[in-house]
Motif scaffolding. Structure first.
Motif, PDB file in Angstrom:
ATOM      1  N   LEU A  29       0.825  -1.214   0.000  1.00  0.00           N
ATOM      2  CA  LEU A  29       0.000   0.000   0.000  1.00  0.00           C
ATOM      3  C   LEU A  29       0.857   1.260   0.000  1.00  0.00           C
ATOM      4  O   LEU A  29       0.468   2.285  -0.572  1.00  0.00           O
ATOM      5  CB  LEU A  29      -0.940  -0.013   1.214  1.00  0.00           C
ATOM      6  CG  LEU A  29      -1.961  -1.156   1.239  1.00  0.00           C
ATOM      7  CD1 LEU A  29      -2.808  -1.082   2.490  1.00  0.00           C
ATOM      8  CD2 LEU A  29      -2.842  -1.128  -0.014  1.00  0.00           C
ATOM      9  N   ILE A  30       2.032   1.192   0.642  1.00  0.00           N
ATOM     10  CA  ILE A  30       2.966   2.324   0.573  1.00  0.00           C
ATOM     11  C   ILE A  30       3.454   2.493  -0.865  1.00  0.00           C
ATOM     12  O   ILE A  30       3.544   3.610  -1.387  1.00  0.00           O
ATOM     13  CB  ILE A  30       4.149   2.123   1.536  1.00  0.00           C
ATOM     14  CG1 ILE A  30       3.667   2.065   3.000  1.00  0.00           C
ATOM     15  CG2 ILE A  30       5.188   3.222   1.353  1.00  0.00           C
ATOM     16  CD1 ILE A  30       3.057   3.341   3.518  1.00  0.00           C
ATOM     17  N   VAL A  31       3.742   1.374  -1.541  1.00  0.00           N
ATOM     18  CA  VAL A  31       4.095   1.444  -2.965  1.00  0.00           C
ATOM     19  C   VAL A  31       2.968   2.115  -3.744  1.00  0.00           C
ATOM     20  O   VAL A  31       3.197   2.947  -4.635  1.00  0.00           O
ATOM     21  CB  VAL A  31       4.364   0.032  -3.540  1.00  0.00           C
ATOM     22  CG1 VAL A  31       4.522   0.084  -5.059  1.00  0.00           C
ATOM     23  CG2 VAL A  31       5.608  -0.586  -2.897  1.00  0.00           C
TER      24      VAL A  31
ATOM     25  N   ASP B 187      15.112  -1.817  -1.557  1.00  0.00           N
ATOM     26  CA  ASP B 187      15.942  -2.195  -2.705  1.00  0.00           C
ATOM     27  C   ASP B 187      15.501  -3.589  -3.160  1.00  0.00           C
ATOM     28  O   ASP B 187      15.753  -4.585  -2.475  1.00  0.00           O
ATOM     29  CB  ASP B 187      17.409  -2.212  -2.281  1.00  0.00           C
ATOM     30  CG  ASP B 187      18.350  -2.654  -3.396  1.00  0.00           C
ATOM     31  OD1 ASP B 187      17.883  -3.233  -4.404  1.00  0.00           O
ATOM     32  OD2 ASP B 187      19.572  -2.455  -3.251  1.00  0.00           O
ATOM     33  N   PRO B 188      14.816  -3.698  -4.312  1.00  0.00           N
ATOM     34  CA  PRO B 188      14.276  -5.002  -4.722  1.00  0.00           C
ATOM     35  C   PRO B 188      15.351  -6.045  -5.005  1.00  0.00           C
ATOM     36  O   PRO B 188      15.121  -7.236  -4.803  1.00  0.00           O
ATOM     37  CB  PRO B 188      13.458  -4.682  -5.976  1.00  0.00           C
ATOM     38  CG  PRO B 188      13.974  -3.370  -6.462  1.00  0.00           C
ATOM     39  CD  PRO B 188      14.453  -2.631  -5.250  1.00  0.00           C
ATOM     40  N   VAL B 189      16.524  -5.624  -5.458  1.00  0.00           N
ATOM     41  CA  VAL B 189      17.598  -6.573  -5.734  1.00  0.00           C
ATOM     42  C   VAL B 189      18.131  -7.153  -4.422  1.00  0.00           C
ATOM     43  O   VAL B 189      18.306  -8.365  -4.283  1.00  0.00           O
ATOM     44  CB  VAL B 189      18.726  -5.895  -6.536  1.00  0.00           C
ATOM     45  CG1 VAL B 189      19.884  -6.864  -6.727  1.00  0.00           C
ATOM     46  CG2 VAL B 189      18.197  -5.403  -7.873  1.00  0.00           C
TER      47      VAL B 189
ATOM     48  N   ALA C  22       6.227  -5.666  -6.592  1.00  0.00           N
ATOM     49  CA  ALA C  22       5.762  -4.377  -6.090  1.00  0.00           C
ATOM     50  C   ALA C  22       6.934  -3.451  -5.797  1.00  0.00           C
ATOM     51  O   ALA C  22       6.914  -2.258  -6.153  1.00  0.00           O
ATOM     52  CB  ALA C  22       4.909  -4.578  -4.835  1.00  0.00           C
ATOM     53  N   LEU C  23       7.983  -3.998  -5.143  1.00  0.00           N
ATOM     54  CA  LEU C  23       9.154  -3.175  -4.840  1.00  0.00           C
ATOM     55  C   LEU C  23       9.809  -2.645  -6.109  1.00  0.00           C
ATOM     56  O   LEU C  23      10.377  -1.543  -6.123  1.00  0.00           O
ATOM     57  CB  LEU C  23      10.176  -3.971  -4.037  1.00  0.00           C
ATOM     58  CG  LEU C  23       9.870  -4.266  -2.561  1.00  0.00           C
ATOM     59  CD1 LEU C  23      11.064  -4.959  -1.908  1.00  0.00           C
ATOM     60  CD2 LEU C  23       9.520  -2.995  -1.795  1.00  0.00           C
TER      61      LEU C  23
END
Length: 521
Positions: A249-251, A432-434, A464-465
Motif C-alpha cells: 500500500l505504501i508502494v 531495494d528489490p535486488v 511491487a518493490l
C-alpha cells in the motif's frame, strides 16, 4: 438417577422454569427493556435531599448476585454493566392486593441467584447508609439454569473463589460475573486500542484491512497454520504477519497505513505466547527507524496517561515508567555488556563456539541470525526491565530491513524491550528489490537446511518493490503483551477473553461446580 447428568440445582431450576411458565410468566421475554441508569452513576449522583415525589426514579437491569429474604421484605444485590447496587423489595410494592401469594411463589421460590431481572423504582439511602433502589416493579428478563459459584468475601478475604485458571479461561463468562477486576482489564484493553488509534488518526494515517488467508505466509519468521480452500483447491496459510501487504500500500501511494491484525503462529504456548494474537503494524513513508523510535516512545507515554492518568505502572514487584525518552543500546553492545563476547564479524562456526562457551542451546538448522538471537534471548533480554530500544541488529537476523547506513553488516532495526520481553519491532524498511530478492534467497537456503520458520520468497511483493517504494519506516507492536504490562497481568491468558485451550477431557459439558445453597434443606 439423572440420565443426563444434571446436578440437583440444575434440576431445581428447570422445574422453576416450568412453574414460571405455568404461572403465566415468560422467563425469556422478547420485548425491549428500557434502562435509564446504571449502578455507578446512581451512586455518584444521589442526592439525600431528594425524597418523596422528588426521589430519583430509575429503571435498571442486571443479575441477582445475592439476596436476603426477611418475610415481606427482601434485599437483592444487583450486578449491572457498571457495578453493583442494592435493591429493596417488598411484597406490597411488587405484588399488591390479591397478588400477595404470587410474591411467595414467584419471588421467594422461583427466582434464583444468577437470574437477570429488571427493576423500576426510586433511589434512597437505607438506615445503614447504603444507597439503594426501592423496587416498585420487578420483571424477570432471563432465567439462569446453572448456579453461579458462591464467592464470599469477609474482612478482605475471598472464600470459595472461582480461581482455577483452567476453569476461568474456559468459562470466561462466569469469570467476568463473579471475579471483581477481570472486566476492568478488558475495559482498559479497549482504552489502549482506542488511544493508539486516536494517536495514529491524529497524525493522518489510514487504518486498513489486509488478507488473513494468504498464499504465502510472509512478513515474519514463524511456523504457519495451513488450511485448504475447496473452491480453488489450493492450500492457504493463516496470516503470520501483515507486513508485506501494508508495504504494497505504501508502494501504491498511501503515506501512512496501519492495521490491528489477528495473526496466527503454529508455535508453543506459555505465559507470553498464544497461537492467535493481536498485532498492530504501522508503515509511514519518508521516515526511518530513528524517527520511529521517537514516535513509539511518545505513543506509549500517551497511552499510559490516557489509561492511568500517569506514566508509571506497576508490574509484579516492579515499577515501570513509560515516560519518554527511553534508553537505546545496540544488540552487539548489549551482548558484549552481558557476556563479554564481541560478536562483530563472527562466522557461523565462531557463533556456534560462542554458544557452547555460554551454555546456549543450538542445533544444526540454526543459521547466524538464529544463533545471535539465541545468545541475546538467553543472556541479555531479562536485564531490560524499563523500556529500552535494542538497535542495529545483524543483517542475518533481519531479512526485510535496510542495511545500516554506516555498517553494512548491521541493519536499521530496533526492538523495544520491557520487563525482559519484546513489545515492538521496527525497521527502516528494505526498499531495494535486488537486495530484497537476495535476502529471500538466503532465507530459502535456511529452509533447505531444515529451518521451518524461515521466510518464503514472495514474488509479487518483489514485483511491487520494483515499481518503487519510498523510504519507509515500519513497526509492529504485540498488543496482548502491551496490555499485560499496562494492566499489571503476568500471563497473556489474563488479557485474552478466550485464550486457546485443549478441548475439555470430560465427555459432558457439565463439569462439577459449587452448588448455590440458597434452597438447601
Amino acid at each position: 438417577m439423572n440420565p443426563i447428568g444434571l446436578s440437583e440445582q440444575e434440576i431445581f431450576r428447570r422445574n422453576s422454569l416450568e412453574q414460571l411458565r405455568q404461572a403465566g410468566i415468560e422467563p425469556y421475554p422478547a420485548a425491549e427493556y428500557k434502562i435509564t441508569a446504571y449502578s455507578a452513576e446512581i451512586k455518584s449522583s444521589f442526592n439525600d435531599q431528594a425524597t418523596g415525589p422528588d426521589a430519583m426514579q430509575v429503571s435498571v437491569a442486571g443479575r441477582i448476585m445475592s439476596r436476603r429474604i426477611m418475610g415481606k421484605a427482601s434485599f437483592v444485590e444487583l450486578l449491572d454493566a457498571h457495578g453493583r447496587i442494592q435493591i429493596y423489595i417488598t411484597r406490597d410494592d411488587i405484588c399488591p392486593g390479591e397478588d400477595k401469594e404470587a410474591y411467595n411463589t414467584v419471588f421467594k421460590k422461583l427466582l434464583d441467584i444468577g437470574d437477570i431481572i429488571g427493576i423500576k423504582g426510586y433511589v434512597f439511602r437505607t438506615q445503614m447508609g447504603e444507597i439503594s433502589i426501592h423496587a416498585q416493579e420487578l420483571t424477570l428478563l432471563s432465567k439462569a439454569l446453572r448456579p453461579l459459584p458462591i464467592v464470599k468475601k469477609k474482612d478482605g478475604i475471598v472464600y470459595d473463589g472461582f480461581n482455577d485458571p483452567e476453569q476461568r479461561y474456559r468459562r470466561r463468562y462466569v469469570d467476568l460475573i463473579v471475579n471483581e477486576g477481570v472486566k476492568d482489564v478488558f475495559l482498559k484493553r479497549t482504552k489502549i486500542f482506542n488511544s493508539m488509534r486516536e494517536y495514529f488518526n491524529t497524525h493522518g494515517y489510514l487504518e486498513v484491512d489486509t488478507p488473513v488467508l494468504q498464499s504465502i505466509p510472509g512478513g515474519a519468521a514463524a511456523r504457519p497454520f495451513i488450511t485448504h480452500h475447496n473452491a480453488l483447491d489450493i492450500d492457504l496459510y493463516l496470516r503470520i504477519a501483515n507486513e508485506l501487504y501494508l508495504k504494497r500500500l505504501i508502494v501504491g501511494g498511501f503515506e501512512g497505513v496501519y492495521e490491528f491484525s489477528r495473526n496466527f503462529r503454529n508455535e508453543g504456548m506459555d505465559r507470553t505466547h498464544n497461537p492467535e494474537f493481536t498485532c498492530m503494524e504501522i508503515y509511514v513513508a519518508y521516515k526511518d527507524y530513528n524517527w520511529m523510535m521517537s514516535f513509539t516512545e511518545k505513543l506509549l507515554e500517551k497511552i499510559c496517561l490516557d489509561v492511568h492518568g500517569t506514566t508509571t505502572v506497576r508490574f509484579a514487584d516492579k515499577e515501570i515508567s513509560f515516560a519518554a525518552p527511553y534508553k537505546r543500546i545496540s544488540m552487539t553492545d548489549s551482548i558484549k555488556e552481558h557476556t563479554g563476547i564481541d560478536i562483530s564479524g563472527m562466522s557461523e562456526a565462531q557463533l556456534r563456539e560462542a554458544c557452547r562457551s555460554l551454555g546456549v542451546e543450538q542445533d544444526p538448522t540454526m543459521g547466524k541470525g538464529k544463533l545471535i538471537d539465541a545468545i541475546f534471548g538467553e543472556k541479555c533480554e531479562s536485564n531490560y526491565i524499563q523500556p529500552t530500544f535494542i538497535t542495529d541488529y545483524p543483517v542475518e537476523m533481519s531479512p526485510l530491513t535496510k542495511r545500516h547506513r554506516t555498517n553494512p553488516q548491521l541493519t536499521e532495526r530496533f526492538e523495544l524491550m520491557i520487563c525482559g520481553k519484546e513489545i515492538a519491532n521496527a525497521y527502516s524498511e528494505l526498499n531495494d528489490p535486488v537486495d530484497q530478492r537476495s535476502r529471500f534467497e538466503e532465507q530459502l537456503a535456511l529452509t533447505e537446511k531444515g529451518d521451518d520458520e524461515a521466510m518464503y520468497i514472495d514474488s509479487d511483493f518483489l514485483r511491487a518493490l520494483e515499481y518503487g517504494m519510498p523510504p519507509t519506516s515500519g513497526m509492529g507492536i504485540g498488543m496482548d503483551r502491551l496490555v499485560m504490562f499496562l494492566t499489571g497481568q503476568e500471563s497473556i491468558q489474563e488479557v485474552l477473553l478466550f485464550p486457546q485451550m485443549r478441548p475439555e477431557r470430560t465427555s459432558t459439558d457439565n463439569p462439577s461446580e459449587p452448588d448455590d445453597d440458597e434452597h438447601a434443606g
